[in-house]
Design a protein around this motif. Structure first.
Motif, PDB file in Angstrom:
ATOM      1  N   ALA A  44       0.819  -1.209   0.000  1.00 36.07           N
ATOM      2  CA  ALA A  44       0.000   0.000   0.000  1.00 36.07           C
ATOM      3  C   ALA A  44       0.856   1.264   0.000  1.00 36.07           C
ATOM      4  O   ALA A  44       0.325   2.375   0.154  1.00 36.07           O
ATOM      5  CB  ALA A  44      -0.929   0.000   1.217  1.00 36.07           C
ATOM      6  N   GLY A  45       2.151   1.118  -0.159  1.00 37.32           N
ATOM      7  CA  GLY A  45       3.036   2.268  -0.237  1.00 37.32           C
ATOM      8  C   GLY A  45       3.479   2.833   1.094  1.00 37.32           C
ATOM      9  O   GLY A  45       3.967   3.959   1.165  1.00 37.32           O
ATOM     10  N   VAL A  46       3.325   2.051   2.167  1.00 32.55           N
ATOM     11  CA  VAL A  46       3.709   2.516   3.501  1.00 32.55           C
ATOM     12  C   VAL A  46       5.092   1.981   3.845  1.00 32.55           C
ATOM     13  O   VAL A  46       5.375   0.789   3.666  1.00 32.55           O
ATOM     14  CB  VAL A  46       2.687   2.046   4.556  1.00 32.55           C
ATOM     15  N   GLU A  47       5.962   2.850   4.350  1.00 37.16           N
ATOM     16  CA  GLU A  47       7.289   2.425   4.785  1.00 37.16           C
ATOM     17  C   GLU A  47       7.150   1.648   6.091  1.00 37.16           C
ATOM     18  O   GLU A  47       6.692   2.186   7.101  1.00 37.16           O
ATOM     19  CB  GLU A  47       8.192   3.639   4.987  1.00 37.16           C
ATOM     20  N   ALA A  48       7.531   0.382   6.079  1.00 36.44           N
ATOM     21  CA  ALA A  48       7.338  -0.464   7.256  1.00 36.44           C
ATOM     22  C   ALA A  48       8.561  -1.329   7.499  1.00 36.44           C
ATOM     23  O   ALA A  48       9.278  -1.702   6.570  1.00 36.44           O
ATOM     24  CB  ALA A  48       6.095  -1.344   7.090  1.00 36.44           C
ATOM     25  N   GLU A  49       8.771  -1.636   8.772  1.00 31.11           N
ATOM     26  CA  GLU A  49       9.900  -2.464   9.202  1.00 31.11           C
ATOM     27  C   GLU A  49       9.389  -3.496  10.202  1.00 31.11           C
ATOM     28  O   GLU A  49       8.510  -3.200  11.023  1.00 31.11           O
ATOM     29  CB  GLU A  49      10.959  -1.580   9.850  1.00 31.11           C
TER      30      GLU A  49
END
Length: 325
Positions: A44-49
Motif C-alpha cells: 500500500a506504499g507505507v514504509e514499514a519495518e
C-alpha cells in the motif's frame, strides 16, 4: 463509510514498525502474521519495518521512534496490555485498543462477565484456578461442574489463544484430563457450557465512522474442534467467507460482534468468535484484540470477502493511530 481505494497521503509519509515474534507459545504464528502485515503495508506504499519484541526494542524506540506501531504479537505479550502500556510510556502510538481494554479482553472470565452484564449472550461458565482445584478436591469440584453446567463442556485457558490447551469434554470421565491439559498453559481454567452450532468469526474494524463488522467467516474443522492444528495446518479446516447464514441471522451476528467490541472498550480492530445455535442465536465465546494475519487467519479472509484490500485497510488504521493525541 470511509473510502478504501487508496491509503491517505499521511499514511504514505509515515514510518511504521510491525512488532512480531515474542516469547509466547504462539511465536511462530506471530512471525507469520508480522510478515503478512509487513508485505501488506508495503504493497500500500507505507514504509514499514519488522522487529521482534526483545531487549533491543526499547532502545530502538527511544533512539528512533516510529510514527506508529502495528502489533502482530499473539499470546500474552501482544494481547494482555503489557506491551501497549510500554508503548504508552514511550509515547509511541499503535493500532488497536489501549492497555486497559486489552487486559480486560485477554482475561476471558472478566470479559465474559462484562458481556453478560451488557446483555450480550455468552455461554454459562466457571473459572477455576489450579490452586483452588487442588485445595477443594478435584473429584468433588468436577462433579459439581458437570452438575451445574451439564455436558458437553468446553475447557480452555482463562488467558490464551490459538486453541492451545482447549478441549471439548463430552463425557464426565474426560473432564479431569482436559483440566490437566488446560493447566499446562495457564494457572486458571475456564469451563463453559458447550454450545452446538455454527462456529463463526466476525472481524470488527473502525475506518473512521465507528466500528463496523466485516462479513462473518464460517469455520468448519475436519475433526469438529477448532484447535491449534486445525487453525494452522493446511487441509484440516474449511472456511466459508461469507458464512452460510441467512440475511436476518447474519445481521444479528454482525450486531452482536459490534456490541461486544463496544462493551469491552476496544478500538480500531478486533475479532469476535461466536457460535450460532440452531435457532439462529449468536453466543460470544471470546474477543481477540490482536487477530492473526497468516494465510489461514480469519481477518484477512473477512477483508477479502468484504472486497477490501488488506494493505489499504491497515494503512487507514495506521493513519488513525498516528493521528491520536
Amino acid at each position: 463509510m470511509s473510502p478504501q481505494s487508496e491509503p491517505t497521503t499521511a499514511a504514505r509519509d509515515l514510518r511504521v514498525l510491525v512488532l512480531a515474534g515474542g516469547l509466547s507459545y504462539e511465536r511462530d504464528v506471530s512471525l507469520k502474521s508480522g510478515r503478512r502485515v509487513l508485505d501488506a503495508l508495503r504493497s500500500a506504499g507505507v514504509e514499514a519495518e519488522l522487529r521482534d519484541a526483545d531487549i533491543t526494542l526499547l532502545p530502538a524506540l527511544r533512539a528512533d521512534p516510529p510514527d506508529a506501531v502495528v502489533i502482530a504479537l499473539h499470546g500474552a505479550t501482544g494481547e494482555d496490555g503489557s506491551l501497549r502500556g510500554v508503548l504508552d510510556l514511550c509515547g509511541v502510538p499503535y493500532v488497536g485498543c489501549d492497555a486497559r481494554a486489552a487486559r480486560l479482553a485477554w482475561d476471558k472470565p472478566s470479559a465474559k462477565a462484562v458481556l453478560q452484564e451488557a446483555g450480550i449472550p455468552t455461554p454459562d461458565w466457571v473459572a477455576l484456578p489450579h490452586d483452588r482445584f487442588s485445595e477443594l478436591g478435584a473429584v468433588a469440584v468436577l462433579d459439581r461442574i458437570v452438575e451445574r453446567l451439564g455436558l458437553p463442556l468446553m475447557v480452555k485457558p482463562a488467558q490464551g489463544g490459538s486453541g492451545l490447551g482447549a478441549a471439548v469434554v463430552r463425557e464426565a470421565a474426560e473432564l479431569s484430563a482436559a483440566m490437566v491439559g488446560c493447566f499446562a498453559y495457564d494457572s486458571t481454567a475456564l469451563v463453559e457450557r458447550y454450545v452446538t452450532g455454527m462456529d463463526v468469526a466476525v472481524s470488527v474494524v473502525d475506518r473512521g465512522d465507528g466500528p463496523e463488522s466485516l462479513p462473518a467467516v464460517e469455520i468448519v474443522p475436519r475433526n469438529g474442534v477448532y484447535d491449534y492444528a486445525a487453525r494452522y495446518t493446511a487441509g484440516l479446516t474449511t472456511w466459508h467467507a461469507p458464512a452460510r447464514l441467512d440475511d436476518e441471522v447474519a445481521d444479528r451476528v454482525a450486531a452482536t460482534a459490534v456490541a461486544a467490541h463496544r462493551a469491552l472498550g476496544l478500538r480500531d480492530v478486533s475479532r469476535v468468535d461466536l457460535i450460532v445455535d440452531p435457532q439462529g442465536q449468536p453466543h460470544v465465546l471470546e474477543v481477540n484484540v490482536s487477530p492473526g494475519m497468516t494465510e489461514t487467519s480469519l481477518l484477512p479472509l473477512a477483508v477479502e470477502a468484504a472486497g477490501l484490500d488488506l494493505g489499504r485497510l491497515l494503512a487507514t488504521l495506521v493513519d488513525r493511530a498516528a493521528a491520536r493525541p
